[in-house]
Design an enzyme around this catalytic site. Structure first.
Site: not given
Length: 255
Positions: A154, A161
């Site tokens: 990720y 995020k």
């Protein structure tokens, strides 16, 4: 009587009818909301997907990296509704170098793109929509994927995020005096088109199947849509700066 009767919503990020944003738009309409969608790039595709909703909504173009489009957003939304009660931020993008395990090699120009589109755009969208909110305020809602830990592959999207989650808290502070709430929904892994573009996404799915105490379906968007509609409604009037987990309880479990 629907949970969102009379509400006017701007929903971003409807790319396919399998997206989280589409599920939110569909349920919001079923609960009585008037919905306006934004799209970017392949507008004809967004308009075609929009026609699959129960009441085909208006669609306007929005590139959150384009200052001109942000500055004109309020006027363009007013062509379809006379104001807003809620905004859904479902926007995220990272260049390929920012995903897939090359965390140390991603160049700043790519990382900055990921941060601008996936993080800063929450603030940009909220500010652009401020003139559309009335004295009663409303709700700004975003989508995240748990950024309290590092996920394999990720990479810089995880960093983006984390920034999104912090941005939401600061927006809650700044917009609270205007009676505008800002919250995020942290969903478990769902097989959306965006998720499929993440290298190693199957690793997330495998982890959830064994650890989520309520179980988890990676194809069922309804729980996230229902939670989102609740946060957009008047039923959580004193909730802001919050991250509501819709992940089957995975986030609360140890090994």
């Amino acid at each position: 009587m629907g949970l969102l009767d009379g509400k006017r919503l701007l929903i971003t990020g409807v790319i396919t009818d399998g997206s989280i944003a589409f599920a939110i738009a569909r349920l919001a309409q079923q609960e009585g909301a008037t919905v306006v969608l934004t799209g970017y790039g392949r507008m004809s595709l967004v308009e075609r997907v929009a026609r699959k909703l129960p009441q085909p909504p208006s669609v306007i173009e929005l590139d959150v990296a384009d200052a001109g489009q942000l500055d004109s957003l309020a006027d363009r939304v007013r062509e379809h509704v006379d104001g807003l009660d809620g905004v859904v931020h479902s926007i995220g993008f990272a260049p390929a170098s920012c995903l897939g395990g090359d965390f140390l090699d991603a160049p700043w120009e790519d990382v900055s793109t990921a941060v601008q589109i996936s993080t800063y755009s929450l603030k940009s969208l909220a500010v652009a929509c401020l003139p559309l909110f009335g004295e009663d305020g409303g709700s700004v809602l975003g989508l995240t994927f748990d950024a309290t830990v590092a996920w394999p592959g990720y990479d810089w999207m995880g960093v983006a995020k984390a920034g999104l989650e912090s941005t939401s808290r600061y927006l809650a502070r700044e917009l609270g005096p205007r009676r505008i709430r800002c919250n995020l929904v942290s969903a478990g892994p769902l097989r959306t088109m965006a998720a499929k573009s993440i290298p190693g996404f199957a690793t997330f799915e495998d982890a959830w199947s064994s650890r989520a105490p309520l179980g988890w379906s990676n194809t069922d968007l309804e729980p996230v849509a229902r939670t989102s509609v609740a946060l957009l409604s008047d039923w959580l009037p004193a909730t802001t700066g919050e991250i509501v987990h819709v992940d089957g309880g995975f986030h609360a479990m140890g090994v």
